[in-house]
Write a protein that holds these residues in place. Sequence first.
Motif, PDB file in Angstrom:
ATOM      1  N   TYR A  61      66.126  60.700  21.091  1.00  0.00           N
ATOM      2  CA  TYR A  61      65.172  59.969  21.901  1.00  0.00           C
ATOM      3  C   TYR A  61      65.572  59.974  23.381  1.00  0.00           C
ATOM      4  O   TYR A  61      66.688  59.646  23.506  1.00  0.00           O
ATOM      5  N   PHE A  62      64.762  60.053  24.382  1.00  0.00           N
ATOM      6  CA  PHE A  62      65.002  60.125  25.580  1.00  0.00           C
ATOM      7  C   PHE A  62      64.179  59.323  26.479  1.00  0.00           C
ATOM      8  O   PHE A  62      62.904  59.360  26.098  1.00  0.00           O
ATOM      9  N   GLY A  71      73.604  54.884  27.396  1.00  0.00           N
ATOM     10  CA  GLY A  71      72.469  53.651  27.189  1.00  0.00           C
ATOM     11  C   GLY A  71      71.127  53.909  27.254  1.00  0.00           C
ATOM     12  O   GLY A  71      70.300  53.014  27.167  1.00  0.00           O
ATOM     13  N   VAL A  72      70.953  55.431  27.410  1.00  0.00           N
ATOM     14  CA  VAL A  72      69.358  55.573  27.495  1.00  0.00           C
ATOM     15  C   VAL A  72      69.118  56.830  26.498  1.00  0.00           C
ATOM     16  O   VAL A  72      68.103  57.050  26.165  1.00  0.00           O
ATOM     17  N   GLY A  83      58.487  54.275  22.423  1.00  0.00           N
ATOM     18  CA  GLY A  83      58.573  54.320  23.954  1.00  0.00           C
ATOM     19  C   GLY A  83      59.368  55.525  24.140  1.00  0.00           C
ATOM     20  O   GLY A  83      60.152  56.049  23.248  1.00  0.00           O
ATOM     21  N   GLY A  84      59.313  56.114  25.486  1.00  0.00           N
ATOM     22  CA  GLY A  84      60.041  57.329  25.648  1.00  0.00           C
ATOM     23  C   GLY A  84      59.373  58.606  24.898  1.00  0.00           C
ATOM     24  O   GLY A  84      58.402  58.565  24.476  1.00  0.00           O
ATOM     25  N   GLY A  85      60.238  59.554  24.959  1.00  0.00           N
ATOM     26  CA  GLY A  85      59.990  60.829  24.164  1.00  0.00           C
ATOM     27  C   GLY A  85      60.936  61.170  23.437  1.00  0.00           C
ATOM     28  O   GLY A  85      61.998  60.752  23.212  1.00  0.00           O
ATOM     29  N   ASP A 135      60.324  54.964  31.080  1.00  0.00           N
ATOM     30  CA  ASP A 135      59.872  54.428  29.770  1.00  0.00           C
ATOM     31  C   ASP A 135      61.099  54.821  28.980  1.00  0.00           C
ATOM     32  O   ASP A 135      61.171  55.752  28.539  1.00  0.00           O
ATOM     33  N   PHE A 136      61.733  53.688  28.510  1.00  0.00           N
ATOM     34  CA  PHE A 136      62.797  53.691  27.780  1.00  0.00           C
ATOM     35  C   PHE A 136      62.733  53.516  26.266  1.00  0.00           C
ATOM     36  O   PHE A 136      62.031  52.774  26.051  1.00  0.00           O
ATOM     37  N   PRO A 137      63.169  54.333  25.571  1.00  0.00           N
ATOM     38  CA  PRO A 137      63.014  54.162  24.041  1.00  0.00           C
ATOM     39  C   PRO A 137      63.939  53.015  23.561  1.00  0.00           C
ATOM     40  O   PRO A 137      64.852  52.745  24.022  1.00  0.00           O
ATOM     41  N   ALA A 138      63.190  52.294  22.787  1.00  0.00           N
ATOM     42  CA  ALA A 138      64.037  51.020  22.223  1.00  0.00           C
ATOM     43  C   ALA A 138      63.613  51.121  20.869  1.00  0.00           C
ATOM     44  O   ALA A 138      62.348  51.226  20.147  1.00  0.00           O
TER      45      ALA A 138
END
Lengths: 389, 346
Positions: free
Chosen positions: A169-170, A159-160, A250-252, A239-242
């Motif tokens: 994406y993480f 889920g992430v 978001g995220g890396g 920070d979760f990617p969406a």
Amino acid sequence: MHSLEKFMLRLSEKRTRTLLYQGLLIAFILMFFYIACVNVNNNLAAAGIHIDYGFLFSESGFDVNESLIEYSSESSYIRALFVGFLNTILLSFVCIVGATLLGVAFGVLRASQNWLGSSISFLYIELMRNLPKLLILLTLYILSINSLPHVREAYQFFGVFHLSNRALYFPTLIWQEHMITVFLTCVAALIVVYIYRRYVNHFKDKTGQDLPFLWPSFLFVGFVFFLVSMILGVNYSFDFPALQGFNFAGGGEVSVQFFVLAFTLSIYHGGQIAELVRGGIQSISKGQEEAARAIGLSYLQTMRLVVLPQALRVIIPPIGNQYLNITKNTSIGLAVGFSDLVSVMNTSINQTFRPIELMSVSTLIYLAICLVVSVLINAYNNHTRLEKA
Amino acid sequence: MKSTAKLFAVATALTITASQVQAGAVMDDVKANDEVICLVNPNSPGFSVPDSQGVFQGFNTEFCRMTAAAILGDADKASIRGIGFSDSMKTIVAQKAHMASRSITRTGTRDANPGMSFVVTTFYDGQGFMVPKKLGVKNASELSGATVCAEEGSTTLLNIADWFTDNDMQYKVENINDKSARMQAFFSGKCDVLASDLTALASDRQLAKTPSDYVLLPNIISNEPLTLVARPDTAFETAIFWSFQVMLNAERLGVTSENIDQVVADLDNQPKAVQRLLGSDSAAGEMATALGLVDDWSYQIIKQVGNYGEVYDKHLGSQTALDITRDGTFNALVSNGGLLYPHPIR
């Protein structure tokens, strides 16, 4: 004797002649470079080209695909080159680790008595040695971007994490104050663990008994981490990617081309290193292995404790050469859109028409990277060398 | 001694020799050698590609043929040679060719070079975007946050950066050097958008499995006037400029390579403009004497090469694979809302 005769006699000595020839050679080389430099300088001046590095601090006007530091098209050329430099360093480091692991594993397998393992390893080594790396890279790149899903249908893990043909994406940690304190405390805890490790070794040398190491260490570091976090009141939020519009926000992220490049260069140079490892192992007298087996060591133990440490002396110098090659070969990244040093340099040259300045800067950077790698390898080589070779 | 000589030779070879720039005499050189040496792109579908006989065909090659027809009376006396982009400009400056017709954008700094002259723009190109149809994007202003594929190192990168910054939009660039990797990245959806010159996009679209799955967006974010380049010589440049005007005028007046013989046979009953264009004792004839062209140069251009519209349709129009729309674009005649303005031949 006349001085001329003396001189002629001197000349007939081998030592004098050698010195004379070497002196002449050096003089010729120096003259060659001097003439070339003067000529290039004069002709450039005549053509109205003046060497000037000032432009490096003006706005670059182009964007790069990935950067470890803040960068936009409004940043300077020198910053763009620095972005490329960091990307080159990161890719080189990952590839050196990957190629070494693969190389040692397949090298040991190749030298083993196991027919299947040895054959698989032989196949792998020959494939890597006989294919051009650019071909491997383009094939793997085109295969992966076509077989991985489009960003809207990205694979999801736990889920992430999300994987598409663009990137992985993480989630990233949202930075808060006091985190640096927690980090430093954990480093301090690790130093304590290191001291304990030395004590454990010392204890074993003296008494022959093992002290528990792994679980007390984990427990200790974990305890320190939680305690300090609680005292300082640090929350860990991510920070979760969406998916948002055309892309994940978001995220890396790590681009697919980075993975493909890292994989290509690791398997390519892994194949070359495997050959070096095999050669090193086979240079060790068979008696060493037989003796080790005779006292009851397993095959892996024989390798790890007896053969490889001795083989290292033979292997290290040529492996250093491989590491330098890996560093330089990261420049094939521009074919698939990885913003390494050469890619950024090329773009800058096309924008500014200042090839001499940009190439000289890039040359110096590569030279610096490779010299550092060389120094490290030499230091390690001196460390593994026999006291009296 | 011998090695010193060698060293000097190598050292000299290492240096760049600046060439001398001379004006004039290009026209004389063309006539003396009985050929126009004309540089084109070695592989640009629709614009210049070698056919099975190795002869270059395409839109750009027609302007080489136009010049040869006007000066030497025979379009086949154009010696068309394929050469890379930056080398082509160097070759002109080094006086090894007479002209180049290879989609060179006329820019201020290039025109400032005394070794070459920009004569007349034959095609107005511009940088644009191509997207998959299923994305449903109609205008580039909807591309905020998109991933854009572009050629590594090209000025395309600069134009994209300017455009997205000016419009205050986020984007991500994939600057890929290898062409097949770039096209695959676009077709597989790794990039949402492919950015390049419109003409390049039109020919790249042909590489897709189903070209109709992709559309070009109407936004043009840069100006690329693709212009004929000549070695500096007033007579030669004037000849090229007016030859091109003959092709534009012929299109406006409806004179084609097909009907020109009928038109000439019945010249007295034609409009005055046609008479001035094709009559030997008219404006065209006067120009031929003054510039040193063949007497019936305008007839030869239209007969052997065709008018601008014919040439466009033959290589880029809707009957071709490239299918680059002309109506309503810059490349239509002024009378159809374009930028091509036929200068008066009188």
